[in-house]
Design an enzyme around this catalytic site. Structure first.
Site, PDB file in Angstrom:
ATOM      1  N   GLU A 172      -2.492  -9.067   3.070  1.00 59.25           N
ATOM      2  CA  GLU A 172      -2.905  -9.576   4.386  1.00 59.25           C
ATOM      3  C   GLU A 172      -4.411  -9.481   4.588  1.00 59.25           C
ATOM      4  O   GLU A 172      -4.938 -10.042   5.551  1.00 59.25           O
ATOM      5  CB  GLU A 172      -2.153  -8.833   5.498  1.00 59.25           C
ATOM      6  CG  GLU A 172      -2.644  -7.452   5.831  1.00 59.25           C
ATOM      7  CD  GLU A 172      -2.145  -6.351   4.900  1.00 59.25           C
ATOM      8  OE1 GLU A 172      -2.340  -5.173   5.240  1.00 59.25           O
ATOM      9  OE2 GLU A 172      -1.545  -6.671   3.846  1.00 59.25           O
ATOM     10  N   CYS A 217       0.835  -1.198   0.000  1.00 61.18           N
ATOM     11  CA  CYS A 217       0.000   0.000   0.000  1.00 61.18           C
ATOM     12  C   CYS A 217       0.877   1.258   0.000  1.00 61.18           C
ATOM     13  O   CYS A 217       1.649   1.455  -0.929  1.00 61.18           O
ATOM     14  CB  CYS A 217      -0.991  -0.039   1.159  1.00 61.18           C
ATOM     15  SG  CYS A 217      -2.350   1.171   0.976  1.00 61.18           S
ATOM     16  N   HIS A 256      -3.703  -4.914  -0.380  1.00 59.72           N
ATOM     17  CA  HIS A 256      -3.276  -5.483   0.900  1.00 59.72           C
ATOM     18  C   HIS A 256      -3.345  -7.009   0.834  1.00 59.72           C
ATOM     19  O   HIS A 256      -4.440  -7.582   0.971  1.00 59.72           O
ATOM     20  CB  HIS A 256      -4.189  -4.996   2.028  1.00 59.72           C
ATOM     21  CG  HIS A 256      -3.978  -3.574   2.408  1.00 59.72           C
ATOM     22  ND1 HIS A 256      -3.078  -3.193   3.374  1.00 59.72           N
ATOM     23  CD2 HIS A 256      -4.544  -2.429   1.944  1.00 59.72           C
ATOM     24  CE1 HIS A 256      -3.105  -1.876   3.505  1.00 59.72           C
ATOM     25  NE2 HIS A 256      -3.983  -1.395   2.642  1.00 59.72           N
TER      26      HIS A 256
END
Length: 204
Positions: free
Chosen positions: A187, A79, A185
């Site tokens: 994650e 990001c 992202h």
């Protein structure tokens, strides 16, 4: 050991949990010696580019990251962490980045349809542009990942490894030697994101 760089910005514990889920030993650290001796590095980031760079520089970790990347340690920016890899950013003025990848970061409103919301928040698909991408090994064309951003990288065509469509093609990921970046992202991107993180952890 994978080191998640802690300079006061980023969703560190969500990222740490994802790395643990794929079985990779990791640590959240701001210690330059730990960073320089890590096998892999992740530079997270949220918020405004200028604030993030100011915090990185105030800790002296900007030089540490540059030196670690120059030594060949695989580095992944996520990001705003990805945006910081570039030469310059134009969010609320003009800011110098780490210049590990040549390019600029610009407001997506300069190029997307005026009918679309900014920031782009949510799931969007990937168009993979490199045939032998280490980061996207085993990832299918059109796989969905999670984005939250108002700015994106431009003038970096030779290093783009994935695009996403938001009325126009938007840079979703880059790869340049041992330096990698994802605008999305991983994650927060479910099984696809975990596979991308696992791929990164296997890069030597």
């Amino acid at each position: 050991m994978l080191a998640i760089i802690d300079y006061g910005v980023g969703n560190l514990f969500s990222l740490k949990s994802s790395i643990q889920a794929i079985g990779t030993e990791n640590v959240i650290t701001s210690d330059p010696s730990v960073i320089k001796n890590a096998d892999h590095l992740i530079l997270p980031g949220v918020g405004a580019f200028g604030d993030a760079m100011d915090k990185l520089r105030s800790t002296g970790l900007d030089k540490t990251v540059i030196e670690a990347a120059a030594s060949g340690i695989p580095l992944l920016g996520i990001c705003v962490g990805m945006q910081m890899l570039f030469t310059k950013d134009f969010e609320y003025g003009e800011h110098d980045g780490l210049d590990l990848i040549s390019g600029e970061v610009r407001d997506i409103r300069e190029i997307i349809s005026s009918e679309l919301k900014v920031p782009e928040i949510g799931w969007n698909s990937l168009h993979l542009t490199k045939q032998e991408s280490k980061l996207f090994d085993g990832i299918k064309e059109g796989a969905y990942v999670y984005f939250v951003h108002s700015y994106s990288a431009v003038k970096c065509d030779k290093d783009i490894s994935a695009l996403t469509d938001y009325s126009v093609p938007i840079t979703a990921a880059v790869e340049s030697a041992n330096v990698y970046g994802t605008q999305f992202h991983p994650e927060k991107s479910g099984a696809v994101g975990l596979r991308i993180l696992e791929n990164f952890c296997h890069i030597k």
